[in-house]
Motif scaffolding. Structure first.
Motif, mmCIF file in Angstrom:
data_model
loop_
_atom_site.group_PDB
_atom_site.id
_atom_site.type_symbol
_atom_site.label_atom_id
_atom_site.label_comp_id
_atom_site.label_asym_id
_atom_site.label_seq_id
_atom_site.Cartn_x
_atom_site.Cartn_y
_atom_site.Cartn_z
ATOM 1 N N LEU A 129 32.240 43.670 26.055
ATOM 2 C CA LEU A 129 33.296 43.866 27.043
ATOM 3 C C LEU A 129 32.745 44.053 28.452
ATOM 4 N N VAL A 130 31.504 44.509 28.570
ATOM 5 C CA VAL A 130 30.963 44.846 29.893
ATOM 6 C C VAL A 130 30.925 43.622 30.820
ATOM 7 N N PRO A 131 30.297 42.498 30.431
ATOM 8 C CA PRO A 131 30.316 41.339 31.345
ATOM 9 C C PRO A 131 31.701 40.741 31.524
ATOM 10 N N LEU A 132 32.532 40.774 30.480
ATOM 11 C CA LEU A 132 33.877 40.206 30.605
ATOM 12 C C LEU A 132 34.702 40.985 31.624
ATOM 13 N N VAL A 133 34.627 42.309 31.559
ATOM 14 C CA VAL A 133 35.366 43.148 32.510
ATOM 15 C C VAL A 133 34.848 42.927 33.920
ATOM 16 N N THR A 134 33.525 42.898 34.071
ATOM 17 C CA THR A 134 32.939 42.685 35.396
ATOM 18 C C THR A 134 33.343 41.328 35.969
ATOM 19 N N ASN A 135 33.333 40.302 35.119
ATOM 20 C CA ASN A 135 33.678 38.943 35.583
ATOM 21 C C ASN A 135 35.116 38.868 36.079
ATOM 22 N N VAL A 136 36.058 39.365 35.278
ATOM 23 C CA VAL A 136 37.473 39.156 35.602
ATOM 24 C C VAL A 136 37.870 39.937 36.856
ATOM 25 N N VAL A 137 37.327 41.131 37.036
ATOM 26 C CA VAL A 137 37.653 41.902 38.239
ATOM 27 C C VAL A 137 37.065 41.230 39.478
ATOM 28 N N LEU A 138 35.887 40.661 39.345
ATOM 29 C CA LEU A 138 35.259 39.956 40.457
ATOM 30 C C LEU A 138 36.026 38.679 40.794
ATOM 31 N N GLU A 139 36.416 37.938 39.773
ATOM 32 C CA GLU A 139 37.105 36.660 39.989
ATOM 33 C C GLU A 139 38.502 36.853 40.581
ATOM 34 N N GLU A 140 39.259 37.800 40.037
ATOM 35 C CA GLU A 140 40.670 37.912 40.398
ATOM 36 C C GLU A 140 40.948 38.907 41.513
ATOM 37 N N HIS A 141 40.045 39.873 41.727
ATOM 38 C CA HIS A 141 40.335 40.902 42.714
ATOM 39 C C HIS A 141 39.239 41.070 43.763
ATOM 40 N N TYR A 142 38.166 40.275 43.676
ATOM 41 C CA TYR A 142 37.091 40.307 44.672
ATOM 42 C C TYR A 142 36.458 41.700 44.762
ATOM 43 N N LEU A 143 36.347 42.373 43.621
ATOM 44 C CA LEU A 143 35.763 43.704 43.574
ATOM 45 C C LEU A 143 34.629 43.730 42.568
ATOM 46 N N ILE A 144 33.603 44.507 42.863
ATOM 47 C CA ILE A 144 32.486 44.682 41.935
ATOM 48 C C ILE A 144 32.695 45.987 41.180
ATOM 49 N N VAL A 145 32.716 45.906 39.874
ATOM 50 C CA VAL A 145 32.890 47.097 39.044
ATOM 51 C C VAL A 145 31.597 47.906 39.057
ATOM 52 N N GLY A 146 31.719 49.200 39.331
ATOM 53 C CA GLY A 146 30.551 50.056 39.370
ATOM 54 C C GLY A 146 30.159 50.597 38.008
ATOM 55 N N VAL A 147 31.174 51.016 37.219
ATOM 56 C CA VAL A 147 30.924 51.608 35.910
ATOM 57 C C VAL A 147 31.954 51.065 34.927
ATOM 58 N N VAL A 148 31.479 50.671 33.747
ATOM 59 C CA VAL A 148 32.370 50.271 32.649
ATOM 60 C C VAL A 148 32.164 51.276 31.518
ATOM 61 N N VAL A 149 33.264 51.930 31.116
ATOM 62 C CA VAL A 149 33.214 52.933 30.059
ATOM 63 C C VAL A 149 34.029 52.425 28.878
ATOM 64 N N VAL A 150 33.386 52.317 27.728
ATOM 65 C CA VAL A 150 34.069 51.880 26.505
ATOM 66 C C VAL A 150 34.307 53.115 25.632
ATOM 67 N N VAL A 151 35.587 53.357 25.283
ATOM 68 C CA VAL A 151 35.944 54.564 24.527
ATOM 69 C C VAL A 151 36.769 54.183 23.307
ATOM 70 N N ASP A 152 37.022 55.173 22.471
ATOM 71 C CA ASP A 152 37.847 54.974 21.279
ATOM 72 C C ASP A 152 39.320 54.906 21.663
ATOM 73 N N PRO A 153 40.178 54.324 20.813
ATOM 74 C CA PRO A 153 41.626 54.291 21.098
ATOM 75 C C PRO A 153 42.193 55.703 21.215
ATOM 76 N N GLY A 154 43.138 55.854 22.156
ATOM 77 C CA GLY A 154 43.807 57.142 22.328
ATOM 78 C C GLY A 154 43.143 58.078 23.304
ATOM 79 N N VAL A 155 42.008 57.672 23.886
ATOM 80 C CA VAL A 155 41.299 58.558 24.823
ATOM 81 C C VAL A 155 42.001 58.602 26.180
#
Length: 916
Positions: free
Chosen positions: A858-884
């Motif tokens: 998920l880390v590169p996918l999240v970074t890619n889509v935010v960069l492509e669609e919103h022109y922003l660089i993601v600083g931190v990607v946090v992957v958590v369990d459902p319900g957090v």
């Protein structure tokens, strides 16, 4: 191609056995041209193989230049001999640029794909001999020797410079790869992200490699590639040994590896993203413009032919409703009148999870029980008029009777969600906080909850000895009571409305008796409510419009409310829809969480609904109560899903309210359909509104938030200058209406805060000096004749998002929901997503509903889509369990609570990626 190091290693190993340097003769071959060049071995006196030490920086620009600088950035290549007899190389030229090697061949037909003729830079053919493309990159050196430096399919073009994948692989292998990389298996390719190619390096990790060794190797590889090749690596990933796709000969299948990376099925065990260093083509941050006065803005709008963005509902003075209720000024008087005029008329009906009626209340029953509760408050509680009383009840009719009992006694009720017995540590402190902030003199509740408040478990969460007087209303006295009704005045407080906002702030607002009467009348007129009507309510009854619909409207309008506690849907998903079908309800109210629960839980059970005889053809309006931007995708999915059981596509609509005014917009029964528009996201980030066509790139679909209630006026205002804006601008929604709250209820009454939020004026252009309340939400107004809407023309209010939640990044205004929507659709395993900022870094938290080995995908996918669609660089990607990700009872994300948990290291994440 020119593996000089391999040749040297072979020579040093066998030179002691008589191997001569001139005996090692590499040749150049390709699948298309077979053998291109070969050295003739064994000729006495033949010169040793030629070598060239080339500048890699020059090669990246396609220029052959001898390296005279840092030897670390040099590439040593060895010739592969002369051109084969009968062949001709297309690189024979006085100048020596880097290019593709061509082999002469015979053309079988004029359309042969193998026969091509080179052209010059001007486009004219160079000779008339057809050539075959070999796929090799190289040049012709002195003495017509052929040098090969790479292959076309390994060519990576980044920012106009060309890099060879094999060279980058060699750099990675040179950085002490034995401890980390499994059998030297490294794949290098490029992916297109944000208008340029980005280099991705994927290596197989040794099974015995430690995480510390792996990250040290990854860091050193990034530094080496940057210093030697002068190019940044976008992503460096390590995957388990023997998991990369293989070719038939056992090599790494580059194209399949790239496909897995883009699809999110690579399953890396370590990953390092470097978007901050290698993405250098972002637009320049927007600079704050010098302040323009509100008067200048208004004049500019008028000159441009744009009207001031303001709208209003129907004028209450011009509405003829002939209602007997109008002669009763207060809600308590209306209840007393109904108890006398229609004592047996049912007002409320409560259902359980099985759909059976567990409690009802007629006008007389409600009145009598309210009188007994008022008597208990005076006898046991010794309360005076104006004292605050906390009502702690589960959703039901008991809450309603306790509310009117407080009004009869002249007390001010405060409805509070009861604590959950299984999570007292999390829910009881909120109850305690509201009791303290409201300065409650008494708590009305049930016997069960009273025991819970005084239990040993509760003592572990709060100090139970400091509770105010607690009175249970399960066993009320049946003796004849003295008349204790205390009539209010219009300015007196009717109740306090406490709620936790999406930013985590607990705020209480004061509602006067005049505001309550005005609110109930506006809803009655908008929804055409009268005594013979039935409505179904599946909402939490503790704050906002949900409380108003649950407790107040039926008493004022006389209609019957069928009450469905949302928590009952957890054990019976069919409850809400089957109730609407069974009672042939025309108007129903729900929350987004209820709608989402039905959409996800009943999505594949429509046939079962039909088999049960459930039909929604009777529904005229299905209204979602919310204080946020309408969730168009969810409402469309709900309408589409249940159209097969008769739900009209026109039925679903939304409301809009805020802390200062709980009901600003609400879709009426006879009004025109809600309109939708597509707006340009780029313009929206600049606080401008530009309508675009459906399907336009960077477009956002917005839906009208219902029709503006009678007596309500709204204006769009610049939140900084407090000046009115034109209808092409995004601004804060200000509201004026008879049912606006009186102000915030705080321990320390802040006059400046009250004046700024509830009694503020426009800085320019408001000749009447109207007092406005600030909603804290950004939106815009559009006349429907400016859109593609059909039907009655009206001013439509579109809500974009909460002002407190907007993200100020790169000088632009971003709304979290837009980024979250993009992230949520990148991978099937993302269940939920939330974003916030931390020290100017964008933090994205995603809930993983798949297996944990997908977490790092998920880390590169999240970074890619935010960069492509919103022109922003993601600083931190946090992957958590459902319900957090915390979500309140209205289905709204508590992003600030999530941010606090992240900063306190309380999320217990599956993986945290800090992008470099």
């Amino acid at each position: 191609p020119g593996s000089v190091s391999s040749c040297d290693a072979f020579l040093s190993l066998f030179q002691s056995h008589g191997l001569k340097p001139e005996a090692i003769c590499p040749c150049a071959t390709s699948p298309e041209a077979m053998t291109i060049a070969i050295r003739r071995p064994g000729v006495p006196g033949a010169p040793l193989p030629g070598r060239a030490i080339l500048s890699m920086n020059g090669l990246s620009f396609g220029v052959i230049r001898v390296n005279t600088e840092d030897k670390n950035s040099a590439l040593t290549v060895q010739d592969v001999g002369h051109v084969m007899p009968g062949g001709k190389n297309g690189q024979e030229a006085p100048v020596r640029p880097l290019g593709m090697l061509w082999e002469e061949g015979s053309v079988l037909s004029p359309v042969s794909s193998l026969g091509v003729i080179p052209v010059s830079s001007s486009g004219s053919p160079v000779g008339d001999v057809p050539f075959v493309r070999s796929g090799l990159l190289g040049f012709v050196g002195p003495g017509s020797l052929v040098f090969v430096v790479g292959k076309m399919d390994g060519l990576l073009t980044v920012s106009g410079r060309r890099h060879n994948a094999d060279d980058i692989v060699a750099t990675g292998l040179a950085v002490e790869s034995i401890k980390t990389v499994y059998r030297g298996r490294i794949a290098v390719f490029s992916v297109s992200v944000f208008y340029d190619e980005r280099i991705v390096v994927v290596a197989e990790q040794r099974p015995d490699a430690s995480e510390e060794d792996s990250f040290q190797w990854m860091s050193r590889v990034l530094q080496a590639i940057d210093s030697i090749h002068q190019v940044g690596v976008y992503c460096l990933a390590l995957v388990p040994a023997n998991t990369l796709p293989k070719t038939p000969l056992g090599g790494i299948h580059i194209s399949q590896t790239k496909q897995h990376f883009l699809e999110g099925s690579l399953h890396p065990c370590n990953i390092l993203m470097c978007p901050h260093t290698c993405v250098t083509n972002l637009p320049k941050p927007r600079q704050k413009q010098p302040g323009v006065g509100p008067a200048s803005v208004m004049v500019g709008n008028l000159v441009a032919g744009k009207r001031i963005a303001q709208a209003s509902g129907r004028d209450l003075g011009q509405i003829e409703d002939n209602d007997l209720v109008k002669k009763h000024q207060f809600l308590t008087e209306v209840l007393q009148w109904r108890a006398q005029a229609t004592p047996d008329h049912p007002l409320f009906l409560l259902l359980n999870a099985k759909g059976t009626t567990v409690c009802t209340a007629t006008c007389l029953q409600l009145h009598k029980k309210a009188e007994r509760i008022a008597s208990v408050l005076c006898d046991k509680g010794h309360l005076n008029a104006g004292d605050n009383v906390v009502l702690l009840y589960p959703p039901g009719i008991e809450l309603i009777t306790a509310f009117y009992g407080c009004l009869y006694a002249g007390c001010v009720p405060v409805t509070v969600r009861p604590p959950h017995a299984q999570s007292l540590a999390a829910t009881l402190p909120t109850v305690r906080m509201i009791v303290e902030v409201s300065k409650a003199a008494c708590i009305l509740t049930t016997q069960t909850l009273m025991r819970l408040l005084k239990s040993r478990e509760a003592a572990g969460a709060v100090d139970v000895k400091t509770w105010p007087t607690i009175i249970d209303t399960d066993d009320l006295p049946r003796k004849r009571l003295a008349q204790i009704y205390k009539p209010p005045t219009p300015e007196m407080l009717a109740y306090l409305d406490f709620s936790v906002s999406t930013t985590g702030m607990l705020t209480g607002v004061k509602m006067s008796h005049a505001a309550v009467s005005g609110l109930c009348r506006a809803i009655k007129l908008q929804c055409e409510l009268y005594s013979s009507r039935q409505i179904a309510i599946c909402l939490d009854p503790y704050c906002g419009l949900g409380f108003v619909l649950w407790c107040l409207c039926s008493v004022y309008s006389g209609h019957q409310s069928i009450l469905i506690p949302p928590m009952e849907l957890e054990s019976n998903l069919f409850l809400w829809l089957s109730t609407v079908s069974q009672y042939k309800i025309r108007d129903t109210f729900c929350s987004y969480s209820v709608m989402e629960l039905c959409t996800k839980g009943l999505g594949n059970q429509v046939e079962m609904l039909k088999a049960r005889g459930i039909t929604l053809s009777c529904v005229r309006t299905c209204v979602v109560v919310a204080e946020e931007r309408p969730r168009v995708s969810l409402t469309h999915s709900f309408s589409k899903l249940f159209k097969d059981i008769g739900l009209s596509s026109r039925a679903v609509s939304t409301t809009f309210g805020s802390r200062v005014n709980v009901a600003i917009c609400l879709q009426g029964t006879s009004g025109p359909d809600p309109t939708t528009v597509y707006v340009d996201l780029k313009s929206l980030r600049h606080d401008r509104v530009r309508l675009v066509e459906r399907g336009a790139p960077q477009s956002l679909l917005l839906s009208e938030s219902g029709k503006i209630l009678p007596g309500v006026k709204v204006v769009i205002v610049n939140p900084e200058t407090k000046g009115p804006l034109g209808d092409s601008h995004l601004g804060e929604i200000w509201v004026n209406s008879p049912h606006t709250a009186s102000g915030y209820y705080t321990i320390y009454d802040s006059e400046s805060l009250q004046a700024d939020h509830f009694n503020t004026r426009l800085s320019f252009g408001d000749a009447a000096h109207t007092l406005w309340a600030r909603t804290g939400y950004l939106g815009f107004v559009r006349r429907t004749e400016l859109t593609a809407a059909s039907g009655e023309r009206h001013d439509a209010l579109y809500v974009v998002g909460a002002l407190d939640e907007t993200l100020e990044l790169r000088g632009l205004r971003y709304h979290p929901i837009d980024i979250e929507t993009s992230v949520s659709r990148t991978h099937r395993s993302i269940a939920e997503c939330a974003v916030f900022t931390w020290t100017n870094l964008l933090v994205v938290v995603v809930e993983l509903c798949g297996c944990e080995q997908e977490a790092l995908d998920l880390v590169p996918l999240v970074t890619n889509v935010v960069l492509e669609e919103h022109y922003l660089i993601v600083g931190v990607v946090v992957v958590v369990d459902p319900g957090v990700i915390p979500i309140n009872s209205r289905g709204e994300k508590q992003r600030m609570h999530l941010r606090d948990s992240f900063l306190a290291d309380q999320l217990d994440p599956i993986y945290v990626a800090y992008n470099m």
